[in-house]
Design a protein around this motif. Structure first.
Motif, PDB file in Angstrom:
ATOM      1  N   ILE A  63      18.180  26.908  -3.888  1.00 15.46           N
ATOM      2  CA  ILE A  63      17.779  28.190  -4.478  1.00 15.46           C
ATOM      3  C   ILE A  63      18.900  28.735  -5.360  1.00 15.46           C
ATOM      4  CG2 ILE A  63      17.023  30.539  -3.980  1.00 15.46           C
ATOM      5  CD1 ILE A  63      16.109  29.522  -1.231  1.00 15.46           C
ATOM      6  N   LYS A  64      18.531  29.156  -6.551  1.00 15.72           N
ATOM      7  CA  LYS A  64      19.492  29.774  -7.464  1.00 15.72           C
ATOM      8  C   LYS A  64      18.863  30.994  -8.126  1.00 15.72           C
ATOM      9  CE  LYS A  64      22.330  25.726  -8.401  1.00 15.72           C
ATOM     10  NZ  LYS A  64      23.072  24.946  -9.431  1.00 15.72           N
ATOM     11  N   LEU A  65      19.704  31.951  -8.453  1.00 13.74           N
ATOM     12  CA  LEU A  65      19.241  33.150  -9.136  1.00 13.74           C
ATOM     13  C   LEU A  65      18.819  32.802 -10.553  1.00 13.74           C
ATOM     14  CD1 LEU A  65      18.909  36.265  -9.159  1.00 13.74           C
ATOM     15  CD2 LEU A  65      21.289  36.385  -9.948  1.00 13.74           C
ATOM     16  N   ASP A  66      17.610  33.208 -10.919  1.00 12.06           N
ATOM     17  CA  ASP A  66      17.100  32.980 -12.270  1.00 12.06           C
ATOM     18  C   ASP A  66      17.471  34.173 -13.149  1.00 12.06           C
ATOM     19  OD1 ASP A  66      15.841  32.072 -14.480  1.00 12.06           O
ATOM     20  OD2 ASP A  66      13.809  32.208 -13.710  1.00 12.06           O
ATOM     21  N   HIS A  67      16.916  35.341 -12.824  1.00  8.28           N
ATOM     22  CA  HIS A  67      17.302  36.568 -13.516  1.00  8.28           C
ATOM     23  C   HIS A  67      16.854  37.760 -12.683  1.00  8.28           C
ATOM     24  CE1 HIS A  67      13.177  35.754 -14.864  1.00  8.28           C
ATOM     25  NE2 HIS A  67      13.030  37.069 -14.948  1.00  8.28           N
ATOM     26  N   ASP A  68      17.560  38.869 -12.821  1.00 16.18           N
ATOM     27  CA  ASP A  68      17.283  40.083 -12.046  1.00 16.18           C
ATOM     28  C   ASP A  68      17.186  39.728 -10.564  1.00 16.18           C
ATOM     29  OD1 ASP A  68      17.281  41.558 -14.387  1.00 16.18           O
ATOM     30  OD2 ASP A  68      15.144  41.233 -14.731  1.00 16.18           O
ATOM     31  N   SER A  69      16.051  40.032  -9.917  1.00 15.88           N
ATOM     32  CA  SER A  69      15.867  39.724  -8.496  1.00 15.88           C
ATOM     33  C   SER A  69      14.874  38.585  -8.308  1.00 15.88           C
ATOM     34  CB  SER A  69      15.390  40.979  -7.744  1.00 15.88           C
ATOM     35  OG  SER A  69      16.392  41.963  -7.731  1.00 15.88           O
ATOM     36  N   ILE A  70      14.879  37.635  -9.239  1.00 13.03           N
ATOM     37  CA  ILE A  70      13.994  36.479  -9.164  1.00 13.03           C
ATOM     38  C   ILE A  70      14.837  35.218  -8.965  1.00 13.03           C
ATOM     39  CG2 ILE A  70      12.269  35.091 -10.365  1.00 13.03           C
ATOM     40  CD1 ILE A  70      11.430  37.602 -11.858  1.00 13.03           C
ATOM     41  N   GLU A  89       9.083  30.277  -6.495  1.00 13.10           N
ATOM     42  CA  GLU A  89       9.726  31.398  -7.174  1.00 13.10           C
ATOM     43  C   GLU A  89       9.762  32.558  -6.190  1.00 13.10           C
ATOM     44  OE1 GLU A  89       9.124  32.364 -11.557  1.00 13.10           O
ATOM     45  OE2 GLU A  89       7.975  33.977 -10.585  1.00 13.10           O
ATOM     46  N   ILE A  90      10.941  33.141  -5.993  1.00 13.66           N
ATOM     47  CA  ILE A  90      11.126  34.235  -5.036  1.00 13.66           C
ATOM     48  C   ILE A  90      11.330  35.539  -5.793  1.00 13.66           C
ATOM     49  CG2 ILE A  90      12.604  35.164  -3.220  1.00 13.66           C
ATOM     50  CD1 ILE A  90      13.335  32.315  -2.464  1.00 13.66           C
ATOM     51  N   HIS A  91      10.530  36.541  -5.429  1.00 12.15           N
ATOM     52  CA  HIS A  91      10.671  37.890  -5.986  1.00 12.15           C
ATOM     53  C   HIS A  91      11.095  38.823  -4.856  1.00 12.15           C
ATOM     54  CE1 HIS A  91       8.398  36.979  -9.787  1.00 12.15           C
ATOM     55  NE2 HIS A  91       7.955  36.005  -9.014  1.00 12.15           N
ATOM     56  N   ILE A  92      12.126  39.634  -5.103  1.00  8.44           N
ATOM     57  CA  ILE A  92      12.588  40.599  -4.108  1.00  8.44           C
ATOM     58  C   ILE A  92      12.375  42.000  -4.651  1.00  8.44           C
ATOM     59  CG2 ILE A  92      14.555  41.450  -2.789  1.00  8.44           C
ATOM     60  CD1 ILE A  92      15.673  38.649  -2.769  1.00  8.44           C
ATOM     61  N   TYR A  93      11.751  42.852  -3.820  1.00 18.40           N
ATOM     62  CA  TYR A  93      11.435  44.219  -4.209  1.00 18.40           C
ATOM     63  C   TYR A  93      12.155  45.197  -3.279  1.00 18.40           C
ATOM     64  CZ  TYR A  93       7.649  41.723  -6.577  1.00 18.40           C
ATOM     65  OH  TYR A  93       6.931  40.850  -7.355  1.00 18.40           O
ATOM     66  N   SER A  94      12.921  46.118  -3.866  1.00 16.48           N
ATOM     67  CA  SER A  94      13.625  47.174  -3.121  1.00 16.48           C
ATOM     68  C   SER A  94      14.536  46.607  -2.032  1.00 16.48           C
ATOM     69  CB  SER A  94      12.621  48.147  -2.480  1.00 16.48           C
ATOM     70  OG  SER A  94      11.803  48.728  -3.465  1.00 16.48           O
ATOM     71  N   ASN A  95      15.012  45.365  -2.225  1.00 14.50           N
ATOM     72  CA  ASN A  95      15.928  44.698  -1.293  1.00 14.50           C
ATOM     73  C   ASN A  95      15.342  44.496   0.105  1.00 14.50           C
ATOM     74  OD1 ASN A  95      17.857  44.583  -3.299  1.00 14.50           O
ATOM     75  ND2 ASN A  95      18.946  46.412  -2.591  1.00 14.50           N
ATOM     76  N   GLU A  96      14.043  44.786   0.310  1.00 15.93           N
ATOM     77  CA  GLU A  96      13.462  44.718   1.655  1.00 15.93           C
ATOM     78  C   GLU A  96      12.209  43.872   1.733  1.00 15.93           C
ATOM     79  OE1 GLU A  96      12.813  48.670   2.978  1.00 15.93           O
ATOM     80  OE2 GLU A  96      14.933  49.179   3.090  1.00 15.93           O
ATOM     81  N   LEU A  97      11.578  43.577   0.601  1.00 18.50           N
ATOM     82  CA  LEU A  97      10.343  42.802   0.577  1.00 18.50           C
ATOM     83  C   LEU A  97      10.542  41.565  -0.279  1.00 18.50           C
ATOM     84  CD1 LEU A  97       7.294  42.656   1.303  1.00 18.50           C
ATOM     85  CD2 LEU A  97       6.853  43.835  -0.859  1.00 18.50           C
ATOM     86  N   LEU A  98      10.161  40.403   0.255  1.00 20.80           N
ATOM     87  CA  LEU A  98      10.325  39.144  -0.439  1.00 20.80           C
ATOM     88  C   LEU A  98       8.961  38.471  -0.556  1.00 20.80           C
ATOM     89  CD1 LEU A  98      13.077  36.482   0.288  1.00 20.80           C
ATOM     90  CD2 LEU A  98      10.686  35.794   0.117  1.00 20.80           C
ATOM     91  N   VAL A  99       8.597  38.087  -1.772  1.00 20.86           N
ATOM     92  CA  VAL A  99       7.319  37.418  -2.021  1.00 20.86           C
ATOM     93  C   VAL A  99       7.594  36.066  -2.675  1.00 20.86           C
ATOM     94  CG1 VAL A  99       5.115  37.498  -3.235  1.00 20.86           C
ATOM     95  CG2 VAL A  99       6.085  39.595  -2.266  1.00 20.86           C
TER      96      VAL A  99
END
Length: 242
Positions: A63-70, A89-99
């Protein structure tokens, strides 16, 4: 303190619990290894357990950071009963939710949802009925009392007037040392190491683990327990304040 600082700086690092599908309750711990991240299972439930995922197994990798919180990486999953590493692809929202969005269909579909656990470790304090068993162990049963103080654990048991101490290695794993009263003509020494992994099954806190004698590691190089030590909680205790 360093771990907590890293988690504040990097929202992916930490412990996540899955919800909303057939693997709800599964727990994964994400750490950064050099320039990438990996996720190791600390609790396996539901469909993941049925298709033979194991505690301690690496599920997320590369896993590597793509951009922003993705982030982008690999997720070990199963389709038609075959294991494979699928692009995600991992999306993080408000540092508490991961999709998670998968690039191909899996037995769970294309999406997963995880929530970040705010506590650093489980509330495992309580009284446990424990079992020593296995091919290298004399079968024995006894009760123990386990207390938690911050990141530290300690406890006692009546068998050979035993006591133990240790600390959390991660959200669900405790490692430390045990000591017992010396017994005349006892073939083994009266101190050693242990490692417990705590999990919840049918609403009951349990642990599976292993122990070693003196400086012997609880698990061998292949990850097999040297001497099994398992237990279930029958009475909780109030966790001490830090």
């Amino acid at each position: 303190m360093l771990i907590h600082s890293l988690e504040r700086q990097d929202p992916l690092i930490g412990t996540w619990e899955r919800y909303g599908d057939g693997a709800e309750g599964t727990i994964i711990r994400v750490t950064k290894i050099k320039d990438s991240y990996e996720g190791v299972l600390e609790e396996v439930t539901g469909k993941l357990k049925l298709i033979n995922f194991k505690i301690g197994q690496k599920k997320w990798s590369q896993i590597k950071l793509d951009h922003d919180s993705i982030y982008r990486g690999k997720d070990k999953t199963s389709y038609n009963e075959t294991f494979e590493d699928v692009d995600m692809e991992i999306h993080i929202y408000s540092n508490e939710l991961l999709v998670i969005d998968h690039e191909k269909e899996t037995e769970f579909g294309r999406h997963q949802t995880w929530k970040k656990l705010k506590e650093n470790h489980r509330n495992i304090a309580g009284q446990y009925h424990t079992y020593l068993d296995g091919p290298n162990t004399t079968k024995t049963e006894f009760d123990l009392t386990l207390e938690v103080n911050g990141n530290k654990v300690s406890g006692t048991y009546k068998f050979n007037k035993g006591s133990f101490d240790g600390s959390f290695e991660s959200y669900s794993i405790v490692k430390g040392h045990w000591t017992e009263e010396k017994v005349p003509k006892r073939p083994k020494t009266n101190w050693g190491t242990y490692q417990f992994t705590f999990y919840v099954q049918n609403g009951i806190m349990k642990f599976h683990g292993s122990y070693g004698f003196e400086t012997e590691e609880p698990y061998d190089k292949e990850g097999k327990p040297r001497h099994e030590w398992n237990g279930r909680r029958f009475s909780p205790l109030v966790k001490r304040a830090n």
